[in-house]
Scaffold this active site. Structure first.
Site, short mmCIF file in Angstrom:
data_model
loop_
_atom_site.label_atom_id
_atom_site.label_comp_id
_atom_site.label_asym_id
_atom_site.label_seq_id
_atom_site.Cartn_x
_atom_site.Cartn_y
_atom_site.Cartn_z
N CYS A 126 0.83 -1.20 0.00
CA CYS A 126 0.00 0.00 0.00
C CYS A 126 0.87 1.25 0.00
CB CYS A 126 -0.93 -0.02 1.21
SG CYS A 126 -2.20 1.27 1.17
N CYS A 127 1.90 1.26 0.84
CA CYS A 127 2.79 2.41 0.90
C CYS A 127 3.54 2.60 -0.43
CB CYS A 127 3.80 2.25 2.02
SG CYS A 127 3.16 2.58 3.68
N CYS A 168 -0.93 8.41 7.33
CA CYS A 168 -2.27 8.12 6.83
C CYS A 168 -3.18 7.71 7.99
CB CYS A 168 -2.20 7.00 5.79
SG CYS A 168 -1.36 7.46 4.26
N CYS A 180 -3.46 4.04 9.40
CA CYS A 180 -2.23 3.45 9.95
C CYS A 180 -1.58 4.32 11.02
CB CYS A 180 -1.22 3.19 8.82
SG CYS A 180 -1.84 2.10 7.52
N CYS A 240 7.63 4.03 5.88
CA CYS A 240 6.75 3.82 4.72
C CYS A 240 7.52 3.41 3.48
CB CYS A 240 5.94 5.09 4.45
SG CYS A 240 6.95 6.52 3.97
#
Length: 251
Positions: A138-139, A221, A224, A247
């Site tokens: 995702c990062c 984010c 998280c 990240c």
């Protein structure tokens, strides 16, 4: 010089001639490493002034909008400096509000970059809540890749990294080489402490994210990031319950 050394030097020269980008990267890397040594004891403003004088419009500041300290410092060195903000689609409303306030009141040019996919498009391809199942991916999709693309037109970028934030950042140079992106990476407040940041904010009235006053000591984010309990590490609220600590932007 031996024949082998001569042949090696000739091959290297031929390679550089064949790949001018490689030669430019080598030159930038050498420049960054020398500057890191020369500017280790310089003030944050002096480091940023060097960056502005050296790279001009090929220099930018990146900001997560946790605060606007580095953006403010850079604007003193070069009014109207480009400030790159990465909108992941998962930010707290307070973070977007901080970005908008910085753009409105500071002498900077805020450039907002976004991932290629919206959150909905990513969910459709990878499934919902990828950040829970594979936070590294995702990062990569929402931070690392977009930043690489957003920095294409710059030779150097400044960050707000500090050595006291975590063990992984303890050796951050004030000027270093970002080999992954082929850029000069500048961390003008690397030697600062949180007390130094707080003092600068107070002295200059610098904008900060409201979440810093609501139990968050590091703002990322929303899915998280959580508040930090008293006595916890400043970055304990990032990817809590996961071995992940970065990240990927600064690895």
């Amino acid at each position: 010089m031996t024949a082998v050394q001569a042949d090696s030097d000739t091959s290297a020269s031929q390679a550089d001639a064949a790949d001018p980008d490689a030669a430019e990267r080598a030159e930038l890397k050498a420049l960054a490493e020398q500057a890191g040594r020369d500017l280790e004891d310089a003030s944050a403003l002096e480091i940023l002034q060097w960056a502005v004088d050296t790279f001009g419009k090929r220099f930018c500041v990146t900001s997560s909008m946790e605060d606007a300290v580095v953006a403010h410092l850079a604007s003193r060195a070069r009014p109207g400096v480009d400030v790159v903000f990465l909108d992941t689609g998962y930010h707290f409303p307070e973070t977007i509000g901080t970005r908008d306030a910085v753009e409105a009141v500071m002498d900077v040019n805020v450039i907002t970059i976004t991932p290629r996919q919206t959150v909905a498009e990513q969910d459709a391809e990878y499934g919902p809540k990828l950040h829970d199942r594979d936070p590294d991916l995702c990062c990569f999709l929402r931070k690392v890749k977009p930043l690489e693309e957003g920095l294409t037109r710059f030779d150097a970028w400044a960050t707000g990294l500090r050595r006291d934030e975590s063990e992984s950042r303890a050796n951050t140079p004030v000027v270093g080489w970002d080999d992954k992106r082929g850029k000069v990476k500048i961390s003008p407040i690397a030697r600062w402490t949180q007390d130094d940041v707080d003092a600068y904010v107070a002295e200059h009235g610098v904008l900060t994210n409201p979440l810093l006053m609501d139990g968050y000591t590091s703002v990322g984010c929303a899915p998280c990031t959580r508040r930090v309990a008293p006595g916890e590490d400043a970055r304990a609220g990032r990817w809590a319950g996961n071995a992940k600590t970065e990240c990927g932007l600064h690895l």
